[in-house]
Design a protein around this motif. Structure first.
Motif, PDB file in Angstrom:
ATOM      1  N   ASP A   1       0.826  -1.213   0.000  1.00  7.86           N
ATOM      2  CA  ASP A   1       0.000   0.000   0.000  1.00  7.86           C
ATOM      3  C   ASP A   1       0.860   1.261   0.000  1.00  7.86           C
ATOM      4  O   ASP A   1       0.592   2.220  -0.734  1.00  7.86           O
ATOM      5  CB  ASP A   1      -0.928  -0.022   1.210  1.00  7.86           C
ATOM      6  N   GLU A   2       1.897   1.267   0.819  1.00  7.33           N
ATOM      7  CA  GLU A   2       2.774   2.435   0.880  1.00  7.33           C
ATOM      8  C   GLU A   2       3.549   2.615  -0.425  1.00  7.33           C
ATOM      9  O   GLU A   2       3.808   3.747  -0.854  1.00  7.33           O
ATOM     10  CB  GLU A   2       3.749   2.301   2.056  1.00  7.33           C
ATOM     11  N   ALA A   3       3.920   1.516  -1.062  1.00  7.91           N
ATOM     12  CA  ALA A   3       4.631   1.594  -2.340  1.00  7.91           C
ATOM     13  C   ALA A   3       3.769   2.295  -3.388  1.00  7.91           C
ATOM     14  O   ALA A   3       4.259   3.134  -4.163  1.00  7.91           O
ATOM     15  CB  ALA A   3       5.020   0.199  -2.815  1.00  7.91           C
ATOM     16  N   ILE A   4       2.494   1.953  -3.418  1.00 12.93           N
ATOM     17  CA  ILE A   4       1.588   2.598  -4.369  1.00 12.93           C
ATOM     18  C   ILE A   4       1.422   4.067  -4.029  1.00 12.93           C
ATOM     19  O   ILE A   4       1.394   4.929  -4.915  1.00 12.93           O
ATOM     20  CB  ILE A   4       0.235   1.860  -4.386  1.00 12.93           C
ATOM     21  N   GLN A   5       1.350   4.389  -2.751  1.00  9.48           N
ATOM     22  CA  GLN A   5       1.210   5.789  -2.343  1.00  9.48           C
ATOM     23  C   GLN A   5       2.427   6.607  -2.774  1.00  9.48           C
ATOM     24  O   GLN A   5       2.298   7.739  -3.237  1.00  9.48           O
ATOM     25  CB  GLN A   5       1.028   5.866  -0.824  1.00  9.48           C
ATOM     26  N   ILE A   6       3.596   6.029  -2.653  1.00 10.97           N
ATOM     27  CA  ILE A   6       4.824   6.719  -3.063  1.00 10.97           C
ATOM     28  C   ILE A   6       4.830   6.967  -4.573  1.00 10.97           C
ATOM     29  O   ILE A   6       5.259   8.018  -5.049  1.00 10.97           O
ATOM     30  CB  ILE A   6       6.058   5.904  -2.640  1.00 10.97           C
ATOM     31  N   HIS A   7       4.327   5.998  -5.327  1.00  6.72           N
ATOM     32  CA  HIS A   7       4.316   6.118  -6.785  1.00  6.72           C
ATOM     33  C   HIS A   7       3.158   6.970  -7.304  1.00  6.72           C
ATOM     34  O   HIS A   7       3.146   7.339  -8.488  1.00  6.72           O
ATOM     35  CB  HIS A   7       4.234   4.732  -7.429  1.00  6.72           C
ATOM     36  N   GLY A   8       2.182   7.237  -6.435  1.00  8.62           N
ATOM     37  CA  GLY A   8       1.023   8.001  -6.902  1.00  8.62           C
ATOM     38  C   GLY A   8       0.232   7.207  -7.929  1.00  8.62           C
ATOM     39  O   GLY A   8       0.139   5.982  -7.857  1.00  8.62           O
ATOM     40  N   GLY A   9      -0.310   7.899  -8.920  1.00  5.23           N
ATOM     41  CA  GLY A   9      -1.138   7.247  -9.930  1.00  5.23           C
ATOM     42  C   GLY A   9      -0.432   6.139 -10.672  1.00  5.23           C
ATOM     43  O   GLY A   9      -1.040   5.121 -11.030  1.00  5.23           O
ATOM     44  N   MET A  10       0.869   6.280 -10.903  1.00  3.32           N
ATOM     45  CA  MET A  10       1.616   5.244 -11.627  1.00  3.32           C
ATOM     46  C   MET A  10       1.628   3.924 -10.885  1.00  3.32           C
ATOM     47  O   MET A  10       1.735   2.855 -11.490  1.00  3.32           O
ATOM     48  CB  MET A  10       3.056   5.700 -11.879  1.00  3.32           C
ATOM     49  N   GLY A  11       1.503   3.973  -9.562  1.00  2.00           N
ATOM     50  CA  GLY A  11       1.525   2.748  -8.784  1.00  2.00           C
ATOM     51  C   GLY A  11       0.377   1.813  -9.106  1.00  2.00           C
ATOM     52  O   GLY A  11       0.488   0.597  -8.927  1.00  2.00           O
ATOM     53  N   LEU A  12      -0.728   2.377  -9.605  1.00  2.00           N
ATOM     54  CA  LEU A  12      -1.902   1.571  -9.924  1.00  2.00           C
ATOM     55  C   LEU A  12      -1.951   1.149 -11.385  1.00  2.00           C
ATOM     56  O   LEU A  12      -2.894   0.468 -11.799  1.00  2.00           O
ATOM     57  CB  LEU A  12      -3.181   2.348  -9.573  1.00  2.00           C
ATOM     58  N   MET A  13      -0.954   1.524 -12.145  1.00  4.93           N
ATOM     59  CA  MET A  13      -0.914   1.151 -13.555  1.00  4.93           C
ATOM     60  C   MET A  13      -0.231  -0.203 -13.715  1.00  4.93           C
ATOM     61  O   MET A  13       0.714  -0.529 -13.004  1.00  4.93           O
ATOM     62  CB  MET A  13      -0.162   2.212 -14.375  1.00  4.93           C
ATOM     63  N   SER A  14      -0.684  -0.981 -14.681  1.00  3.82           N
ATOM     64  CA  SER A  14      -0.137  -2.323 -14.884  1.00  3.82           C
ATOM     65  C   SER A  14       1.255  -2.309 -15.508  1.00  3.82           C
ATOM     66  O   SER A  14       1.876  -3.367 -15.654  1.00  3.82           O
ATOM     67  CB  SER A  14      -1.084  -3.157 -15.754  1.00  3.82           C
ATOM     68  N   ASP A  15       1.768  -1.122 -15.844  1.00  2.00           N
ATOM     69  CA  ASP A  15       3.143  -1.022 -16.343  1.00  2.00           C
ATOM     70  C   ASP A  15       4.146  -1.436 -15.267  1.00  2.00           C
ATOM     71  O   ASP A  15       5.253  -1.888 -15.578  1.00  2.00           O
ATOM     72  CB  ASP A  15       3.451   0.417 -16.777  1.00  2.00           C
ATOM     73  N   LEU A  16       3.763  -1.259 -14.009  1.00  2.00           N
ATOM     74  CA  LEU A  16       4.623  -1.614 -12.882  1.00  2.00           C
ATOM     75  C   LEU A  16       4.032  -2.831 -12.162  1.00  2.00           C
ATOM     76  O   LEU A  16       2.828  -3.087 -12.248  1.00  2.00           O
ATOM     77  CB  LEU A  16       4.730  -0.439 -11.903  1.00  2.00           C
ATOM     78  N   PRO A  17       4.848  -3.567 -11.408  1.00  2.00           N
ATOM     79  CA  PRO A  17       4.332  -4.763 -10.718  1.00  2.00           C
ATOM     80  C   PRO A  17       3.577  -4.459  -9.431  1.00  2.00           C
ATOM     81  O   PRO A  17       3.040  -5.374  -8.805  1.00  2.00           O
ATOM     82  CB  PRO A  17       5.611  -5.550 -10.416  1.00  2.00           C
ATOM     83  N   LEU A  18       3.511  -3.184  -9.040  1.00  2.65           N
ATOM     84  CA  LEU A  18       2.966  -2.858  -7.720  1.00  2.65           C
ATOM     85  C   LEU A  18       1.481  -3.139  -7.586  1.00  2.65           C
ATOM     86  O   LEU A  18       1.020  -3.613  -6.541  1.00  2.65           O
ATOM     87  CB  LEU A  18       3.253  -1.389  -7.382  1.00  2.65           C
TER      88      LEU A  18
END
Length: 386
Positions: A335-352
């Motif tokens: 959850d914190e990793a996604i928060q750090i990445h912002g919107g990009m954290g929820l994109m399937s381009d990344l494994p998060l």
């Protein structure tokens, strides 16, 4: 007290890490998008893992397995856990419970699983009996030299890959000071056996490509030679298996924690806002500190439990603390990793976003977080009469 890894441990980690990066990561997008693991891809991964000595590494050398001790297995699973579940689970760890096989059972079930010729799956959970396994209604009634099985199991992982099922069923009742208690027996049941049907399970948010199934038994007749272990003593076999499985879940969770933290560290250094790296902001750097602390604490609990297991000193509480700490650390870190990445954290381009989705089930299967807390508190209070 020595916390360092041996040279052998470091080699296991390096080999597994390279295998994951070269043989598993390249296929993550395919499996995530299709929700399918192609049979030919599974065969490719299996062959490569056998070649490297990673397949059936949990089984003793004298049985043809890799012979890794518990600490080594946790290190291996930690590295495999970095990748999509369907991909990493193709590097099979046959259920330790199969070591209870005797006589012809070894030739038919145990050895083929170790060689990668067959795959097992475990059938314990039922629609009306999840954590309360003693309340299972699936029953096996003796009829001459056979048992006739009736009932339903669900949430049975990778039953599509499996050649046979390790089934737990009620075979009677016994009186105890706390009232009647069901006797449980474990059976080896081949897929395709008359009266045994495998149906598609439920669609879920976690672990794409790695599916659950519903097993139906309708007057399924199996000979007594299919009993695994001793009649009415199925839990004696299962209890040894459950502790090791909880450590496996914990170790796999650690792998995802490491990947999410590493991704976050790289992003915090590369990403710039307001003219500087976002790692310069305490709102980000403090998150990274907390993520590292939670991961390190969980890792110590997991490795201590693994060490105790190898010494024959692991208690239920040790495995429970390891699973609880690792799975809850994973939920926090993802959850914190996604928060750090912002919107990009929820994109399937990344494994998060995949790690975040997959994290949810880890606090449920192989004993919920509440069950783990119950085990821990019971271990603390029972000696005091509580």
């Amino acid at each position: 007290m020595d916390f360092s890894l041996s040279e052998e441990h470091r080699m296991i980690v390096e080999t597994a890490r390279r295998f994951v990066e070269e043989e598993l990561y390249p296929y993550e997008a395919e499996v995530e998008e299709s929700d399918t693991l192609r049979p030919e891809l599974a065969a490719q991964i299996r062959e490569k893992s056998i070649e490297l000595g990673l397949y059936a590494a949990n089984m003793p050398e004298e049985l043809g397995g890799g012979g890794l001790d518990t600490v080594s297995m946790c290190l291996l699973d930690r590295e495999l856990g970095r990748a999509n579940m369907a991909l990493n689970y193709t590097v099979a760890r046959p259920s330790n419970i199969l070591q209870a096989c005797e006589g012809e059972q070894r030739e038919k079930y145990l050895f083929p699983c170790i060689r990668g010729e067959k795959v097992d799956c475990l059938a314990m959970t039922e629609p009306g009996a999840g954590s309360d396994v003693r309340s299972m209604s699936c029953k096996a009634e003796r009829d001459g030299d056979d048992f006739v099985i009736n009932g339903v199991k669900h949430f049975i992982s990778h039953a599509d890959w499996a050649d046979f099922v390790i089934l737990f069923a009620a075979t009677g009742e016994e009186e105890t000071p706390r009232g009647p208690r069901k006797k449980i027996t474990s059976f080896l049941v081949d897929k395709g056996w008359p009266g045994f049907t495998v149906r598609q399970g439920y669609k879920n948010v976690s672990h794409r490509g790695y599916h659950n199934f519903i097993l139906e038994f309708d007057d399924c007749r199996v000979p007594s030679s299919q009993v695994l272990g001793v009649v009415d003593q199925g839990f004696d076999v299962a209890n040894d298996w459950l502790g090791a499985t909880r450590l496996q879940v914990a170790a796999l969770s650690l792998g995802r924690c490491h990947r999410a933290l590493e991704q976050s560290l790289d992003w915090a250094v590369e990403r710039k806002q307001f003219g500087q790296q976002i790692s310069k902001f305490q709102g980000v750097s403090f998150k990274l500190a907390d993520m590292k602390m939670r991961l390190h604490a969980a890792e110590l609990l997991v490795m201590e439990a693994a060490w105790k297991h190898e010494q024959g000193a692991m208690e239920d509480m040790d495995a429970a603390m390891a699973k609880l700490a690792a799975t809850e650390a994973l939920a926090f870190i993802a959850d914190e990793a996604i928060q750090i990445h912002g919107g990009m954290g929820l994109m399937s381009d990344l494994p998060l976003e995949r790690i975040w989705r997959d994290a949810r089930v880890e606090r449920i299967w192989e004993g919920t977080s509440e069950i783990q807390r119950h085990i821990i508190s019971r271990s603390l209070l029972r000696p005091l009469g509580g």
